[in-house]
Design an enzyme around this catalytic site. Structure first.
Site, PDB file in Angstrom:
ATOM      1  N   HIS A  30       0.808  -1.220   0.000  1.00 10.93           N
ATOM      2  CA  HIS A  30       0.000   0.000   0.000  1.00 10.93           C
ATOM      3  C   HIS A  30       0.843   1.273   0.000  1.00 10.93           C
ATOM      4  O   HIS A  30       0.360   2.343   0.349  1.00 10.93           O
ATOM      5  CB  HIS A  30      -0.995  -0.019   1.169  1.00 10.93           C
ATOM      6  CG  HIS A  30      -2.221  -0.800   0.827  1.00 10.93           C
ATOM      7  ND1 HIS A  30      -2.153  -2.070   0.322  1.00 10.93           N
ATOM      8  CD2 HIS A  30      -3.535  -0.492   0.872  1.00 10.93           C
ATOM      9  CE1 HIS A  30      -3.382  -2.503   0.087  1.00 10.93           C
ATOM     10  NE2 HIS A  30      -4.237  -1.569   0.407  1.00 10.93           N
ATOM     11  N   GLU A  64      -9.082  14.674  14.414  1.00  9.63           N
ATOM     12  CA  GLU A  64      -8.549  14.939  13.076  1.00  9.63           C
ATOM     13  C   GLU A  64      -9.231  16.180  12.520  1.00  9.63           C
ATOM     14  O   GLU A  64     -10.102  16.763  13.167  1.00  9.63           O
ATOM     15  CB  GLU A  64      -8.762  13.747  12.136  1.00  9.63           C
ATOM     16  CG  GLU A  64      -7.795  12.610  12.377  1.00  9.63           C
ATOM     17  CD  GLU A  64      -7.724  11.605  11.232  1.00  9.63           C
ATOM     18  OE1 GLU A  64      -8.358  11.818  10.187  1.00  9.63           O
ATOM     19  OE2 GLU A  64      -7.024  10.585  11.421  1.00  9.63           O
ATOM     20  N   ASP A  90      -5.775   5.424   9.823  1.00 10.28           N
ATOM     21  CA  ASP A  90      -7.193   5.581   9.458  1.00 10.28           C
ATOM     22  C   ASP A  90      -7.735   4.317   8.795  1.00 10.28           C
ATOM     23  O   ASP A  90      -8.914   4.013   8.876  1.00 10.28           O
ATOM     24  CB  ASP A  90      -7.364   6.734   8.463  1.00 10.28           C
ATOM     25  CG  ASP A  90      -7.191   8.080   9.138  1.00 10.28           C
ATOM     26  OD1 ASP A  90      -7.384   8.146  10.363  1.00 10.28           O
ATOM     27  OD2 ASP A  90      -6.856   9.043   8.434  1.00 10.28           O
TER      28      ASP A  90
HETATM   29  P1  FAD Z   1       4.313  -1.770   2.038  1.00  8.07           P
HETATM   30  O1  FAD Z   1       3.798  -0.695   1.159  1.00  8.07           O
HETATM   31  O2  FAD Z   1       4.260  -3.132   1.507  1.00  8.07           O
HETATM   32  O3  FAD Z   1       5.781  -1.414   2.523  1.00  8.07           O
HETATM   33  C1  FAD Z   1       6.139  -0.109   2.939  1.00  8.07           C
HETATM   34  C2  FAD Z   1       7.628  -0.023   3.255  1.00  8.07           C
HETATM   35  O4  FAD Z   1       7.919  -0.765   4.412  1.00  8.07           O
HETATM   36  C3  FAD Z   1       8.521  -0.601   2.160  1.00  8.07           C
HETATM   37  O5  FAD Z   1       9.719   0.106   2.129  1.00  8.07           O
HETATM   38  C4  FAD Z   1       8.764  -2.019   2.630  1.00  8.07           C
HETATM   39  O6  FAD Z   1       9.970  -2.544   2.120  1.00  8.07           O
HETATM   40  C5  FAD Z   1       8.823  -1.822   4.135  1.00  8.07           C
HETATM   41  N1  FAD Z   1       8.351  -2.976   4.882  1.00  8.07           N
HETATM   42  C6  FAD Z   1       7.166  -3.632   4.768  1.00  8.07           C
HETATM   43  N2  FAD Z   1       7.089  -4.611   5.680  1.00  8.07           N
HETATM   44  C7  FAD Z   1       8.232  -4.570   6.389  1.00  8.07           C
HETATM   45  C8  FAD Z   1       8.755  -5.328   7.473  1.00  8.07           C
HETATM   46  N3  FAD Z   1       8.072  -6.325   8.022  1.00  8.07           N
HETATM   47  N4  FAD Z   1       9.986  -5.007   7.941  1.00  8.07           N
HETATM   48  C9  FAD Z   1      10.690  -3.999   7.418  1.00  8.07           C
HETATM   49  N5  FAD Z   1      10.260  -3.255   6.388  1.00  8.07           N
HETATM   50  C10 FAD Z   1       9.034  -3.534   5.887  1.00  8.07           C
HETATM   51  N6  FAD Z   1      -0.414   5.705   6.964  1.00  8.07           N
HETATM   52  C11 FAD Z   1      -0.575   6.279   8.173  1.00  8.07           C
HETATM   53  O7  FAD Z   1       0.381   6.471   8.913  1.00  8.07           O
HETATM   54  N7  FAD Z   1      -1.826   6.660   8.594  1.00  8.07           N
HETATM   55  C12 FAD Z   1      -2.938   6.444   7.850  1.00  8.07           C
HETATM   56  O8  FAD Z   1      -4.031   6.772   8.268  1.00  8.07           O
HETATM   57  C13 FAD Z   1      -2.785   5.809   6.587  1.00  8.07           C
HETATM   58  N8  FAD Z   1      -3.856   5.538   5.812  1.00  8.07           N
HETATM   59  C14 FAD Z   1      -3.681   4.918   4.620  1.00  8.07           C
HETATM   60  C15 FAD Z   1      -4.793   4.632   3.843  1.00  8.07           C
HETATM   61  C16 FAD Z   1      -4.654   3.979   2.639  1.00  8.07           C
HETATM   62  C17 FAD Z   1      -5.866   3.676   1.812  1.00  8.07           C
HETATM   63  C18 FAD Z   1      -3.353   3.644   2.187  1.00  8.07           C
HETATM   64  C19 FAD Z   1      -3.175   2.978   0.874  1.00  8.07           C
HETATM   65  C20 FAD Z   1      -2.237   3.945   2.936  1.00  8.07           C
HETATM   66  C21 FAD Z   1      -2.384   4.589   4.155  1.00  8.07           C
HETATM   67  N9  FAD Z   1      -1.294   4.898   4.957  1.00  8.07           N
HETATM   68  C22 FAD Z   1      -1.478   5.481   6.179  1.00  8.07           C
HETATM   69  C23 FAD Z   1       0.077   4.664   4.494  1.00  8.07           C
HETATM   70  C24 FAD Z   1       0.601   3.342   4.959  1.00  8.07           C
HETATM   71  O9  FAD Z   1       0.843   3.361   6.346  1.00  8.07           O
HETATM   72  C25 FAD Z   1       1.927   3.033   4.286  1.00  8.07           C
HETATM   73  O10 FAD Z   1       1.807   3.153   2.915  1.00  8.07           O
HETATM   74  C26 FAD Z   1       2.390   1.643   4.662  1.00  8.07           C
HETATM   75  O11 FAD Z   1       3.716   1.496   4.252  1.00  8.07           O
HETATM   76  C27 FAD Z   1       1.565   0.614   3.975  1.00  8.07           C
HETATM   77  O12 FAD Z   1       1.731  -0.619   4.598  1.00  8.07           O
HETATM   78  P2  FAD Z   1       1.992  -1.923   3.769  1.00  8.07           P
HETATM   79  O13 FAD Z   1       1.836  -2.986   4.758  1.00  8.07           O
HETATM   80  O14 FAD Z   1       1.175  -2.007   2.559  1.00  8.07           O
HETATM   81  O15 FAD Z   1       3.540  -1.682   3.442  1.00  8.07           O
END
Ligand code: FAD
Length: 518
Positions: A105, A278, A167
């Site tokens: 994400h 918020e 969120d």
């Molecule tokens: P990924 O996108 O898969 O990874 C993100 C990063 O972390 C990459 O660099 C990856 O290599 C690294 N990573 C992943 N897993 C690990 C691990 N286990 N160890 C070490 N590194 C790792 N963020 C907020 O703070 N608050 C919000 O309210 C919020 N709302 C969101 C709403 C939506 C609809 C979306 C799409 C995103 C939102 N985000 C929010 C952003 C979100 O927190 C980040 O994009 C987060 O990185 C997504 O998590 P993911 O698990 O998909 O990680």
């Protein structure tokens, strides 16, 4: 601790090896071993090859503005699988890049590994293990591949809950801890990274360590908000509290930005105040609802829209007080007192009373709605910023009422809410402004495949405006095209960030998609 928590499973690695030249030509350097050569060596004999669709899927993310093909995807079934993979790269003369992918994400390729191996963390999820709740210790030990919604469901079974949220809950624990994890709870509880007691991390050398404030503390703080640079986090110990039952959820509309921010700042300064705060900006772009919020009663849409048309930009303060059977009598009174103390436009207050889980999972409804219309998997040229409190009025004037109104293209949620620096720990890696209070500002746009660049241009315009005005604004969920941008991003913390990189990932193997180290 690490090995006890994660007993080695059968060493079945599902390595998806795909000759990418069939899809998109990539240049391979014959002198440096590519992952598919390495992974097909004896260490990985007997591993299952898999479909090209996994490589395709790992090349894109929620942002849909980048396509970065890895050479392979690893579907680990145990922590040992990840250790083996990282060791293989680290021990090789010419190591290959590796990125953990949580739920993908990110919105700018941050979880990608060009010509390297993407580790699909979600394949670690196993219903029988992965979330262990300690009722007496008030914490949960969680495999970081789990989504926050899954953690919530599990802890609620025991009447407990984590305290700090994002969120949206369909993000992995590892993904948000690598960034910060912020939301309306941050002002009271701190970001998610302030609510972690212990981590297990596999460093870029393939060594696993348990760390906390008292044990390997440098690695612990490096990884919190560390953008995946120092290791792959496999387990997190998350603080829990007794779960409340319900949420009293109020929204107030403002036409005056200084009244709006004054009220926000006063509310977050109150010691035992709200559980969530918020704010958002509303522009004249159709009905006031968006995918994050769907509760302005339709009968009120016309008068809200007409207020927006009159003022061009209005603001919404959103607050929540949790309650249960013991506090249900006082909560209404408290919220009434609160309403009376605020300077919103009288008559524009909206109240909802929902279960705790419905409140936390509120964005899901919007997601499913957009998905049903085919509007979820579209480009998301998002921009998230931390703006120091002293600059927020200039930001309102120059950006919301300036750039955004002038360009007239921005749609989707536009968030603006304050948080307190004291709730963050300076040793953590996330870069934040120096002032005691700063604002999170989010432009959460949905675009189309043929027009997302216009939004990206607008993002650049906003960033340039802030830079020219020397506002000391810092990106959250950052993207920088060059290392120069990263040096500025971290400011005085850059040297520490680099030192930690050399210490924990000296071959620069991990999370190359962040584009920090070449
Ligand atoms: P990924 O996108 O898969 O990874 C993100 C990063 O972390 C990459 O660099 C990856 O290599 C690294 N990573 C992943 N897993 C690990 C691990 N286990 N160890 C070490 N590194 C790792 N963020 C907020 O703070 N608050 C919000 O309210 C919020 N709302 C969101 C709403 C939506 C609809 C979306 C799409 C995103 C939102 N985000 C929010 C952003 C979100 O927190 C980040 O994009 C987060 O990185 C997504 O998590 P993911 O698990 O998909 O990680």
């Amino acid at each position: 601790m690490a090995s006890n928590n994660f007993p080695s499973q059968s060493h079945l690695l599902v390595i998806i090896i795909f000759i990418t030249t069939l899809l998109t030509p990539i240049t391979t350097n014959n002198t440096s071993p590519q992952p598919w050569n390495i992974l097909s060596n004896d260490n990985f004999a007997g591993k299952l090859p898999s479909a090209s669709s996994s490589v395709e899927a790992a090349s894109i993310d929620f942002g849909h503005v980048t396509k970065i093909l890895p050479s392979a995807v690893l579907n680990p079934s145990s922590v040992q699988d990840i250790i083996d993979l990282i060791k293989l790269s680290f021990d090789s003369q010419s190591s290959f890049p590796i990125a953990a992918r949580g739920h993908g994400h990110s919105f700018r390729g941050q979880a990608a590994a060009k010509d390297g191996v993407v580790v699909n963390m979600r394949s670690m999820v196993n219903e029988d293990r992965g979330i262990k709740v300690s009722r007496t210790g008030l914490y949960a030990d969680v495999d970081t591949a789990w989504l926050w919604i899954e953690v919530l469901n599990k802890t609620l079974e025991l009447g407990l809950t984590p305290v700090s949220w994002t969120d949206y809950l369909y993000l992995t624990v590892g993904g948000t801890l690598s960034n910060g994890g912020i939301s309306g709870q941050t002002s009271r509880y701190g970001p998610q990274i302030s609510n972690v007691l212990e981590l297990d991390i596999i460093t870029g050398k393939g060594e696993i360590a348990t760390c906390s404030n008292d044990m390997n503390s440098d690695l612990f703080y490096a990884a919190l908000g560390g953008l995946g640079q120092f290791g792959i986090i496999t387990r997190a110990r998350i603080k829990l509290e007794l779960a409340p039952k319900r949420a009293k959820w109020l929204r107030f509309l403002y036409t005056d930005f200084s009244e709006f921010t004054r009220d926000q700042e006063r509310l977050i300064s109150e010691a035992d105040g709200l559980h969530f705060l918020e704010g958002s900006v509303m522009l004249d772009h159709g009905p006031p609802d968006n995918w994050r919020s769907t509760y302005y009663p339709p009968s009120d849409h016309l008068r809200i829209v007409s207020m927006i048309k009159r003022h061009r930009v209005i603001y919404c303060l959103e607050v929540v007080k949790y309650y249960d059977e013991f506090s249900q009598h006082s909560v209404n009174e408290e919220m009434e007192e609160l309403s009376e103390s605020l300077n919103f436009v009288r008559g524009f207050v909206y109240e909802k009373d929902v279960t705790y889980i419905d409140f936390l999972n509120r964005v899901r409804t919007g997601e499913l709605n957009l998905k049903s219309k085919g509007q979820w998997d579209v480009p998301h040229p998002w921009l998230n910023l931390f703006v120091p409190k002293s600059q927020i009025s200039r930001f309102d004037y120059g950006v919301f009422k300036g750039i955004i109104l002038r360009n007239n293209i921005t749609t989707g949620p536009l968030l603006v809410y304050p948080m307190k620096r004291i709730m963050w720990n300076d040793q953590m890696s996330t870069a934040i402004p120096e002032e005691d209070v700063f604002y999170a500002v989010g432009f959460l746009r949905s675009a189309e495949f043929d027009n997302w660049e216009a939004y990206d241009k607008e993002n650049m315009e906003v960033l340039m405006f802030c830079e020219d005005a020397k506002m000391d604004v810092i990106q959250y969920l950052p993207y920088h095209a060059s290392q120069e941008g990263w040096v500025r991003h971290f400011g005085p913390r850059w040297n520490t960030f680099v030192e930690r990189k050399y210490k924990y990932d000296p071959k620069m193997i991990l999370s190359p998609g962040q584009n920090i180290f070449q």
